[in-house]
Design an enzyme around this catalytic site. Structure first.
Site, PDB file in Angstrom:
ATOM      1  N   CYS A 161       0.804  -1.234   0.083  1.00 25.24           N
ATOM      2  CA  CYS A 161       0.162   0.068   0.088  1.00 25.24           C
ATOM      3  C   CYS A 161       0.923   1.180  -0.001  1.00 25.24           C
ATOM      4  O   CYS A 161       0.248   2.215  -0.471  1.00 25.24           O
ATOM      5  CB  CYS A 161      -0.874   0.029   1.183  1.00 25.24           C
TER       6      CYS A 161
HETATM    7  C1  LIG Z   1     -12.833  -2.919   9.732  1.00 23.06           C
HETATM    8  C2  LIG Z   1     -11.968  -3.858  10.441  1.00 23.06           C
HETATM    9  C3  LIG Z   1     -11.429  -5.273  10.181  1.00 23.06           C
HETATM   10  C4  LIG Z   1     -12.751  -4.096  11.872  1.00 23.06           C
HETATM   11  O1  LIG Z   1     -13.320  -2.860  12.523  1.00 23.06           O
HETATM   12  P1  LIG Z   1     -12.940  -2.387  14.063  1.00 23.06           P
HETATM   13  O2  LIG Z   1     -13.541  -1.214  14.183  1.00 23.06           O
HETATM   14  O3  LIG Z   1     -11.808  -2.738  14.508  1.00 23.06           O
HETATM   15  O4  LIG Z   1     -13.875  -3.606  14.731  1.00 23.06           O
HETATM   16  P2  LIG Z   1     -13.456  -4.756  15.994  1.00 23.06           P
HETATM   17  O5  LIG Z   1     -12.397  -3.867  16.687  1.00 23.06           O
HETATM   18  O6  LIG Z   1     -15.195  -4.934  16.601  1.00 23.06           O
HETATM   19  O7  LIG Z   1     -13.168  -5.980  14.751  1.00 23.06           O
HETATM   20  C5  LIG Z   1     -14.093  -6.771  14.401  1.00 23.06           C
HETATM   21  C6  LIG Z   1     -13.481  -7.958  14.052  1.00 23.06           C
HETATM   22  O8  LIG Z   1     -12.375  -7.720  13.167  1.00 23.06           O
HETATM   23  C7  LIG Z   1     -11.403  -8.580  13.720  1.00 23.06           C
HETATM   24  N1  LIG Z   1      -9.911  -7.886  13.279  1.00 23.06           N
HETATM   25  C8  LIG Z   1      -9.641  -6.636  13.385  1.00 23.06           C
HETATM   26  N2  LIG Z   1      -8.664  -6.469  12.721  1.00 23.06           N
HETATM   27  C9  LIG Z   1      -8.144  -7.499  12.487  1.00 23.06           C
HETATM   28  C10 LIG Z   1      -6.728  -8.033  11.947  1.00 23.06           C
HETATM   29  N3  LIG Z   1      -6.121  -7.088  11.496  1.00 23.06           N
HETATM   30  N4  LIG Z   1      -6.627  -9.343  11.612  1.00 23.06           N
HETATM   31  C11 LIG Z   1      -7.788 -10.324  11.792  1.00 23.06           C
HETATM   32  N5  LIG Z   1      -8.750 -10.012  12.577  1.00 23.06           N
HETATM   33  C12 LIG Z   1      -8.998  -8.582  12.793  1.00 23.06           C
HETATM   34  C13 LIG Z   1     -11.490  -8.494  15.383  1.00 23.06           C
HETATM   35  O9  LIG Z   1     -10.683  -9.302  15.856  1.00 23.06           O
HETATM   36  C14 LIG Z   1     -13.127  -8.683  15.406  1.00 23.06           C
HETATM   37  O10 LIG Z   1     -13.093 -10.036  15.326  1.00 23.06           O
HETATM   38  P3  LIG Z   1     -14.560 -10.556  16.208  1.00 23.06           P
HETATM   39  O11 LIG Z   1     -14.465 -10.227  17.506  1.00 23.06           O
HETATM   40  O12 LIG Z   1     -14.656 -12.081  16.014  1.00 23.06           O
HETATM   41  O13 LIG Z   1     -15.669  -9.718  15.576  1.00 23.06           O
HETATM   42  C15 LIG Z   1     -10.819  -2.843  11.173  1.00 23.06           C
HETATM   43  O14 LIG Z   1     -10.049  -3.299  12.139  1.00 23.06           O
HETATM   44  C16 LIG Z   1      -9.845  -2.591  10.066  1.00 23.06           C
HETATM   45  O15 LIG Z   1     -10.030  -1.925   8.919  1.00 23.06           O
HETATM   46  N6  LIG Z   1      -8.455  -3.230  10.178  1.00 23.06           N
HETATM   47  C17 LIG Z   1      -7.599  -3.149   9.278  1.00 23.06           C
HETATM   48  C18 LIG Z   1      -6.446  -2.070   9.485  1.00 23.06           C
HETATM   49  C19 LIG Z   1      -5.378  -2.542   8.453  1.00 23.06           C
HETATM   50  O16 LIG Z   1      -4.408  -3.324   9.139  1.00 23.06           O
HETATM   51  N7  LIG Z   1      -5.302  -2.012   7.381  1.00 23.06           N
HETATM   52  C20 LIG Z   1      -4.365  -1.914   6.420  1.00 23.06           C
HETATM   53  C21 LIG Z   1      -3.346  -0.997   6.401  1.00 23.06           C
HETATM   54  S1  LIG Z   1      -2.079  -1.527   5.059  1.00 23.06           S
HETATM   55  C22 LIG Z   1      -3.051  -1.648   3.459  1.00 23.06           C
HETATM   56  O17 LIG Z   1      -3.893  -0.677   3.395  1.00 23.06           O
HETATM   57  C23 LIG Z   1      -2.573  -2.428   2.608  1.00 23.06           C
HETATM   58  C24 LIG Z   1      -1.806  -3.548   2.829  1.00 23.06           C
HETATM   59  C25 LIG Z   1      -1.573  -4.537   1.804  1.00 23.06           C
HETATM   60  C26 LIG Z   1      -0.996  -5.686   2.092  1.00 23.06           C
HETATM   61  C27 LIG Z   1      -0.663  -6.729   1.115  1.00 23.06           C
HETATM   62  C28 LIG Z   1      -1.225  -6.499  -0.017  1.00 23.06           C
HETATM   63  O18 LIG Z   1      -1.237  -7.635  -0.747  1.00 23.06           O
HETATM   64  C29 LIG Z   1      -2.040  -5.530  -0.198  1.00 23.06           C
HETATM   65  C30 LIG Z   1      -2.424  -4.665   0.657  1.00 23.06           C
END
Ligand SMILES: CC(C)(COP(=O)(O)OP(=O)(O)OC[C@H]1O[C@@H](n2cnc3c(N)ncnc32)[C@H](O)[C@@H]1OP(=O)(O)O)[C@@H](O)C(=O)NCCC(=O)NCCSC(=O)/C=C/c1ccc(O)cc1
Length: 329
Positions: A161
């Protein structure tokens, strides 16, 4: 980055044309994405995972995403669904043409906005993690656009990214250090290189990423006949790596495509460090006196960002919680 202005625009590189392009396919909108994804990947026997994907989609803040991959292509290539089957050849073949062609759509718009012929481009910087072969996507794009044979090409691969940021930074250097240079920057990405049936490891990527291309023509003054007024002046470009965070984001090419991981700590890491990065990046630019205090003294409670809001600056979003953390810094 700042809006263009008189004398400064003649010193700094500037963006002279911008274009974007997306494939026409969508597996959405986001509120029905989980149903569609689980259907086309034959994954409906995993209802708990589907519910989790739905939860994450709701929290993503995204309305819709575009994809090159279609249901028909998936039906014809079952190896794209099963990470145990070798599929790298299929993915490389599919992206070899599609990635530079999507870049061509974006670049043609940028060149049209710039107002000069494509043959006046002197340098090309192409960034992608979606294709890996030589001759590479930059040469294919140069041919598609009819760039001059002497165009100076640079390929950035697997930067993920932050590839767009590096490409713009390099273009600024090239434009400011080569009189008359006009640098075409192109970034083009397709998730089919890492697409697979949903599992615990790829579920967040499935909710966030889509396919698209962006292109910019960059040049420094004096400006040529026919060139439009600069859109954005590129005042400063810096890169900072947070120490000991190599584990947080990663990509790995395997026989089943590209595997990637995003650590759950990424939004927190960004939130804790973005202000320091900005203070360093803008020191001596916004604040001329090196001894003056930095332009922001954020205190983590949302009261310290008033002066940042007086600037035009943008971050790669990377998902809603990253933007939330930056807003609060
Ligand atoms: C929409 C999410 C996933 C959830 O929203 P939230 O407000 O944090 O909500 P929650 O805290 O209630 O989390 C919802 C669920 O998501 C899970 N979760 C929350 N982040 C995670 C997590 N990184 N893993 C795996 N479970 C998770 C979390 O554990 C939880 O699971 P569960 O309790 O079963 O509902 C949000 O955390 C989010 O957008 N996270 C991603 C942030 C992030 O690392 N962005 C990437 C930046 S790098 C980039 O853009 C590109 C990189 C890239 C790299 C390689 C490529 O090939 C191409 C591109």
């Amino acid at each position: 980055m700042g809006s263009s202005g008189g004398a400064a625009a003649r010193r700094h590189a500037a963006m002279l044309g911008i274009g974007t392009a997306n494939p026409t396919g969508i597996l959405g909108p986001q509120d029905v994405f989980a149903d569609n994804l689980f259907r086309v990947t034959n994954s409906d026997h995993l209802p708990e995972l589907k519910e989790k994907l739905k939860r994450i989609c709701e929290k993503s803040g995204i309305e819709k995403r575009h994809f090159h991959l279609t249901e028909e292509t998936l039906a014809a290539h079952p190896e794209l669904l099963d990470r145990e089957l070798p599929s790298l050849d299929t993915r490389v073949d599919m992206t070899a043409d599609a990635v530079p062609k999507l870049a061509q759509c974006a670049a043609a718009k940028a060149i049209a906005e710039w107002g000069r012929p494509a043959a006046d481009i002197t340098h090309l910087v192409f960034s992608t993690y979606s294709t890996c072969q030589a001759p590479s996507a930059d040469l294919r794009l140069a041919t598609l656009l009819g760039l001059r044979a002497t165009v100076s090409r640079t390929m950035l691969s697997l930067h993920g990214c932050y590839g767009g940021g590096r490409a713009l930074s390099l273009a600024k250097e090239l434009a400011e250090n080569n009189r008359g240079a006009r640098v075409l920057v192109a970034c083009s990405e397709m998730t089919l290189v890492c697409f697979g049936a949903p599992d615990g490891g790829n579920i967040v990527g499935h909710t966030l990423f889509g396919d698209g291309a962006g292109a910019v023509v960059v040049g420094a003054g004096p400006f040529l006949d026919g060139e439009r007024r600069p859109i954005f002046e590129m005042v400063s470009a810096t890169q900072t790596t947070i120490p000991r965070t190599e584990h947080a984001l990663g990509m790995r090419v395997s026989g089943g495509g590209i595997d990637f991981h995003l650590a759950i700590q990424v939004p927190t890491l960004v939130g804790q460090n973005v202000e320091r990065c900005l203070v360093d990046a803008f020191r001596g630019i916004i604040v001329d006196d090196d001894d003056a205090p930095p332009p922001c003294s954020g205190n983590g409670n949302g009261n310290g960002n008033a002066r940042w809001n007086e600037l035009f600056w943008a971050v790669h979003p990377g998902g809603r919680p990253i933007l939330d953390k930056i807003t609060r810094c």
